[in-house]
Write an enzyme that holds these catalytic residues in place. Structure first.
Site, PDB file in Angstrom:
ATOM      1  N   HIS A 128      22.088  49.246  47.450  1.00 44.12           N
ATOM      2  CA  HIS A 128      22.166  50.688  47.175  1.00 44.12           C
ATOM      3  C   HIS A 128      20.829  51.395  47.363  1.00 44.12           C
ATOM      4  O   HIS A 128      20.639  52.503  46.864  1.00 44.12           O
ATOM      5  CB  HIS A 128      22.708  50.917  45.759  1.00 44.12           C
ATOM      6  CG  HIS A 128      24.115  50.435  45.586  1.00 44.12           C
ATOM      7  ND1 HIS A 128      24.670  50.155  44.359  1.00 44.12           N
ATOM      8  CD2 HIS A 128      25.079  50.171  46.509  1.00 44.12           C
ATOM      9  CE1 HIS A 128      25.923  49.737  44.535  1.00 44.12           C
ATOM     10  NE2 HIS A 128      26.185  49.737  45.818  1.00 44.12           N
TER      11      HIS A 128
ATOM     12  N   LEU B 134      21.425  37.634  29.787  1.00 39.20           N
ATOM     13  CA  LEU B 134      20.787  37.026  30.959  1.00 39.20           C
ATOM     14  C   LEU B 134      19.363  36.558  30.670  1.00 39.20           C
ATOM     15  O   LEU B 134      18.924  35.537  31.190  1.00 39.20           O
ATOM     16  CB  LEU B 134      20.785  38.029  32.113  1.00 39.20           C
ATOM     17  CG  LEU B 134      22.192  38.393  32.600  1.00 39.20           C
ATOM     18  CD1 LEU B 134      22.181  39.725  33.321  1.00 39.20           C
ATOM     19  CD2 LEU B 134      22.728  37.312  33.496  1.00 39.20           C
TER      20      LEU B 134
ATOM     21  N   CYS C 173      15.301  65.145  58.899  1.00 37.06           N
ATOM     22  CA  CYS C 173      14.574  64.461  59.976  1.00 37.06           C
ATOM     23  C   CYS C 173      14.502  62.949  59.773  1.00 37.06           C
ATOM     24  O   CYS C 173      14.035  62.232  60.657  1.00 37.06           O
ATOM     25  CB  CYS C 173      13.162  65.044  60.132  1.00 37.06           C
ATOM     26  SG  CYS C 173      12.007  64.552  58.821  1.00 37.06           S
TER      27      CYS C 173
HETATM   28 ZN   LIG Z   1      12.156  66.269  57.256  1.00 33.83          ZN
END
Ligand SMILES: [Zn+2]
Length: 285
Positions: A115, A259, A126
């Site tokens: 993720h 854990l 961009c």
């Molecule tokens: Zn940018």
């Protein structure tokens, strides 16, 4: 339980699939685990983030405060145990649903961050990537008195700000393309994991001798699909998690425990066991 766990893991060829439960002991809240009820906000979706400038400002204002906690988080005994299992030759790769970067910080290699990572920021226009540290510096410059005003509101990383605090927050844009929308380089709800990343995870799972799930309730298909693939191929699945998971029906062993207690003991014993017992080669095909 620990004996059965040691026996399976000491055979090597393990691929780890980890989730939020592994990072709770580092102070990062697990929104779906036992303490999940503490969640106050519905998660930001990709559609809301990209389509609603006010929601985006709210996200960045809260995140600007919450980042302090993330930036301070350190790997815990669980992350370190996974790294030890890896250095001991038993774990081949780690697929993590966590965005905190703590596996890498603990010394693990071959980590696929399913993720994404919260410490990287991407421009949606961009594609330029910058570090969160760099963005944090720009946000502090754009909001010089913000930290002082919200200093009192910092209980558990799920930050509550009032409307005036949010309204006064200044969001900054991409400097490379001039005005592009910046987003943490993590997969939001309503967004899909990039296909090549998913494919590389499937490839890891398919080569595994054992899939070891650590600290994930496997609530979302994003992680559960790897358990389903392993089960379909007859690759054993072992789950260590506090509480039941949606993958339990596919597991040959489930360990319901903290854990931070189980994993260090597992690493101690499995690495020792593997050192004295030659690892059985996995038959080709
Ligand atoms: Zn940018």
């Amino acid at each position: 339980m620990i004996d059965a766990l040691v026996e399976r893991v000491s055979g090597g060829g393990v691929v780890v699939l980890s989730g939020a439960g592994l990072s709770t002991e580092s102070g990062i809240p697990d929104y779906r685990g036992p303490s999940g009820a503490a969640r106050r906000h519905t998660p930001m979706t990709y559609q809301t983030f990209t389509g609603d400038p006010l929601a985006r400002r709210r996200y960045w204002a809260r995140s600007h405060v919450g980042w302090r906690l993330m930036a301070r988080a350190w790997p815990n005994d669980g992350h370190r145990a996974v790294a030890r299992l890896q250095h001991g030759g038993l774990v081949d790769a780690v697929i993590t649903q966590n965005v905190d970067g703590l596996h890498t910080a603990a010394g693990s290699r071959e980590v696929v961050e399913l993720h994404g990572r919260l410490d990287v920021v991407v421009c949606l226009d961009c594609g330029n990537r910058v570090s969160r540290e760099e963005l944090d510096r720009r946000l502090r410059e754009a909001n010089p008195d913000f930290a002082a005003r919200v200093a009192a509101v910092n209980p558990d990383g799920d930050v509550e700000l009032d409307d005036a605090q949010e309204a006064g927050f200044h969001v900054v844009d991409c400097t490379v393309c001039g005005g592009g929308t910046l987003k943490p380089d993590v997969v939001f709800f309503g967004e899909t994991v990039p296909a090549p990343r998913v494919a590389s995870c499937f490839a890891l799972v398919e080569r595994a001798r054992l899939l070891l799930v650590l600290g994930s309730s496997l609530t979302v298909m994003s992680g559960r699909r790897f358990v389903l693939r392993a089960a379909k191929l007859g690759i054993p699945v072992v789950i260590v998690n506090q509480g039941a998971t949606r993958g339990d029906a596919y597991a040959s062993l489930t360990v319901d425990a903290a854990l931070g207690r189980v994993l260090p003991a597992l690493a101690d014993r499995a690495v020792d066991a593997a050192a004295v017992t030659p690892v059985t080669p996995v038959a080709a095909g």
